[in-house]
Design an enzyme around this catalytic site. Structure first.
Site: not given
Ligand code: FAD
Ligand code: UDP
Length: 370
Positions: A170, A174, A249, A280, A302, A350, A352
């Site tokens: 991911r 560079r 996780r 983070r 986090e 996984y 985005d």
């Molecule tokens: P979710 O946002 O998980 O929505 C699912 C919803 O269903 C939730 O609100 C949940 O409460 C609800 N639900 C589940 N089960 C039930 C039930 N039984 N009854 C009623 N409701 C229910 N993506 C990026 O593009 N850029 C980023 O920088 C980025 N950073 C991230 C950082 C973190 C820490 C995490 C965890 C994810 C990150 N993502 C990022 C990914 C992004 O969060 C997801 O791609 C996106 O939010 C997924 O949307 P979703 O609708 O599939 O899931």
């Molecule tokens: N990662 C790492 N060091 C860093 C940042 C990321 O080893 O400083 C690795 C780690 O395994 C992580 C993966 O790269 O799970 C993907 O990173 P990303 O920032 O995309 O994680 P996310 O935002 O999806 O948690």
């Protein structure tokens, strides 16, 4: 007209609801949390948009998806450039000439490449089969030891030798002095936060939203009552874990308000050593260039956490074993023709944000063909 039930008000469910309501269909959205927007939920505190479930930066190379999301908010020019803190040593991310210069003193791309080539010799001709081998093959042993191993093993709670290689692919590597974390053409943060996007998606009179409601409290009644169900919760839970549990996780977020203007000088700092218990530390005001109260800042640590039933499943763990089990659940889903499984949890991917929108629009297309 079709009567839809959407389970989950995250980006997947809300994109779907918006699109089908626009075409005159009725949608009931149920959400088990006490707010909409799933993991992209943001909330304003002291004039600062707080990313309640971790840093969210929108990025895509797909122009259609970029234009699509821009209907719902104006985006700023934020470019993600996290820095890594390894025991007090600061390195630029993703792995680029700034990182290589700080670590090895090399100045030219050729010197950096030679150093990487020398370090990856430890692998011989072996094709990388796990995250550790993949990382060493991409950027050598020094960066693996300082910037990847500790972070990765904390994040996933497993040895890097047991994790799938794709996770580290991911991140860009560079041979230029470019600290932009993403390679995508478009990137930014919605001015005013993400929640407004979901509010606008769900604003139609044809959409009825209820929060604080769990689908599993009345699963069969819901399925019987609606023409079609879009389910964005956990697919293994939907089937009462009858084929076994998928692994996830989890995370714990610790948010703190401080009486300073600028705590760490950057939105995202990764703690890449094994000992610091969080991965983070984010300082939210930097996502909007310091907007908000000048005497306050909000930071969030986090902490990765094990997942067990009842915890929030933030990340699917897409190793071979889980992917096989997911496929078995996907086959089982054929026995539920009224239900479509979508999103990070429904499709156990996984994803985005841009990929979630893309996948939801695909489901809309398939749906409207009927
Ligand atoms: P979710 O946002 O998980 O929505 C699912 C919803 O269903 C939730 O609100 C949940 O409460 C609800 N639900 C589940 N089960 C039930 C039930 N039984 N009854 C009623 N409701 C229910 N993506 C990026 O593009 N850029 C980023 O920088 C980025 N950073 C991230 C950082 C973190 C820490 C995490 C965890 C994810 C990150 N993502 C990022 C990914 C992004 O969060 C997801 O791609 C996106 O939010 C997924 O949307 P979703 O609708 O599939 O899931
Ligand atoms: N990662 C790492 N060091 C860093 C940042 C990321 O080893 O400083 C690795 C780690 O395994 C992580 C993966 O790269 O799970 C993907 O990173 P990303 O920032 O995309 O994680 P996310 O935002 O999806 O948690």
């Amino acid at each position: 007209m079709t009567n839809y039930l959407v389970v989950g008000s995250g980006l997947f469910g809300s994109t779907f609801a918006y699109e089908v309501a626009k075409r005159g269909n009725r949608v009931k959205v149920i959400e088990k949390r006490d707010h909409i927007a799933g993991n992209i939920y943001t909330k304003e505190v002291d004039g600062i948009q707080v990313h309640q479930y971790g840093a969210h930066i929108f990025h895509t190379s797909n122009k259609e998806i970029w234009e699509y999301i821009n209907q719902f908010a104006e985006f700023n020019r934020y470019t993600n450039s996290p820095v890594a803190n390894y025991k007090g040593e600061i390195y630029n991310l993703p792995f680029n000439m700034n990182t290589f210069n700080k670590l090895w003193g090399v100045v030219t791309p050729a010197e950096a490449q030679a150093k990487i080539d020398e370090q990856r010799q430890v692998l011989g001709d072996k094709k990388p089969e796990n995250l550790e081998e993949q990382a060493i093959s991409l950027i050598g042993t020094d960066i693996y030891q300082k910037l990847i191993k500790g972070y990765t093993e904390k994040q996933w709670g497993q040895k890097a030798t047991e994790l799938p290689a794709f996770i580290i692919r991911r991140l860009p590597v560079r041979l230029t002095y470019d600290n932009n974390y993403f390679n995508d053409t478009y990137q930014g943060i919605p001015i005013g936060g993400y929640t407004q996007i979901i509010e606008k998606m769900l604003a139609s009179d044809l959409i009825d939203v209820e929060t604080g409601v769990d689908f599993f409290d009345q699963k069969q009644e819901y399925i019987d009552q609606y023409d079609k169900v879009i389910f964005t919760g956990m697919i293994d839970q939907f089937f009462d874990y009858q084929l076994g549990e998928l692994e996830y996780r989890s995370l714990r977020f610790e948010t703190e308000e401080m009486d300073v203007d600028n705590y760490q000088g950057n939105a995202v700092v990764n703690y890449t050593d094994a000992e610091t218990p969080y991965t983070r530390l984010i300082e939210h005001k930097h996502f909007e260039f310091g907007k908000g109260d000048k005497n306050k800042t909000i930071v969030t640590k986090e902490y990765p956490a094990n997942w067990s039933r009842g915890d929030e499943p933030y990340y699917p763990i897409n190793n071979d074993k889980n992917n096989r089990l997911y496929k078995a659940y996907r086959d089982l889903a054929q026995t539920e023709p009224k239900v479509v499984f979508g999103g990070r949890l429904g499709q156990y991917r996984y994803y985005d944000m841009h990929q979630v929108i893309h996948a939801a629009l695909q489901v809309v297309k398939d749906e409207l063909k009927d």
